[in-house]
Design an enzyme around this catalytic site. Sequence first.
Site, mmCIF file in Angstrom:
data_model
loop_
_atom_site.group_PDB
_atom_site.id
_atom_site.type_symbol
_atom_site.label_atom_id
_atom_site.label_comp_id
_atom_site.label_asym_id
_atom_site.label_seq_id
_atom_site.Cartn_x
_atom_site.Cartn_y
_atom_site.Cartn_z
ATOM 1 N N ASP A 1 -23.100 -76.599 45.946
ATOM 2 C CA ASP A 1 -23.766 -77.856 46.318
ATOM 3 C C ASP A 1 -25.249 -77.643 46.630
ATOM 4 O OD1 ASP A 1 -21.247 -78.927 46.120
ATOM 5 O OD2 ASP A 1 -20.937 -79.159 48.282
ATOM 6 N N ASP B 1 -24.245 -70.277 45.555
ATOM 7 C CA ASP B 1 -23.666 -71.431 46.211
ATOM 8 C C ASP B 1 -23.532 -72.534 45.141
ATOM 9 O OD1 ASP B 1 -23.126 -73.422 48.264
ATOM 10 O OD2 ASP B 1 -25.200 -74.081 47.917
HETATM 11 MG MG LIG Z 1 -25.260 -75.685 49.273
#
Ligand SMILES: [Mg+2]
Length: 250
Positions: free
Chosen positions: A99, A97
């Site tokens: 963020d 991922d």
């Molecule tokens: Mg995230």
Amino acid sequence: MVSLGGVEKQAKIPCRDLRAVGAAAVGTLLRSFPSSTTRGRPCAVLGPTFPAQLGDALVAVSQACRRPLSHKSKACLRAHNLRARVMARLPKLAVFDLDYTLWPFWVDTHVDPPFHKSSDGTVRDRRGQSIQLYPEVPEVLERLRGLGVPIAAASRTGEVEGANQLLELFDLVRYFVHREIYPGSKVTHFERLQRKTGVPFSQMIFFDDEKRNIVDVSKLGVTCIHVQHGMSLQTLTQGLDAFKTAQAGL
Ligand SMILES: [Mg+2]
């Protein structure tokens, strides 16, 4: 480098015999290796990274010639098999991922694209705000690359352009074989990654800070690691250990 005496005899072995052990291309493989001499006889020379099928083929050649492998060759094959077993317990794809996994913010709300690199090398947003990765992220990606594990990104951000721009400005693009960056369930991201790479879900590992993504993607059979304070070397090690444990249970 070790040598295997007597492999020149492989040319006399019928191809069908080699095919029987899954090594039909053994002649080509052996000829493609540099030759050397042992006590004046030509030999194939095995490097430390010879392909797995060549190891199988050499055993077949040895048996067909009724000529035992030398101690050096046995040691080389044992080392190779050990390496193969270690590699077998590494994921075939590591997915990250973005963020709050690679960087400590939401790219669509906390910062203001477009981004740029200032003269001092700092990545900044439109307002001049300094932007940084979690400190160990480059080392994490470099370590995976060193282990030969391909890397992909899976992000559901709506700020697609900004996210890609940050990956470029942080010089991380070179690590990612695929980038799936768009809103929606991460199940979609992983289904596309599976189609693009051919890697089964059971051979993937996924790092993400959001529990809902962990829950969704776990159901596919991916080993999922909940990242709680940004990606770090310690989290990577824990993840790879969890992957090995999951493999042992398959
Ligand atoms: Mg995230």
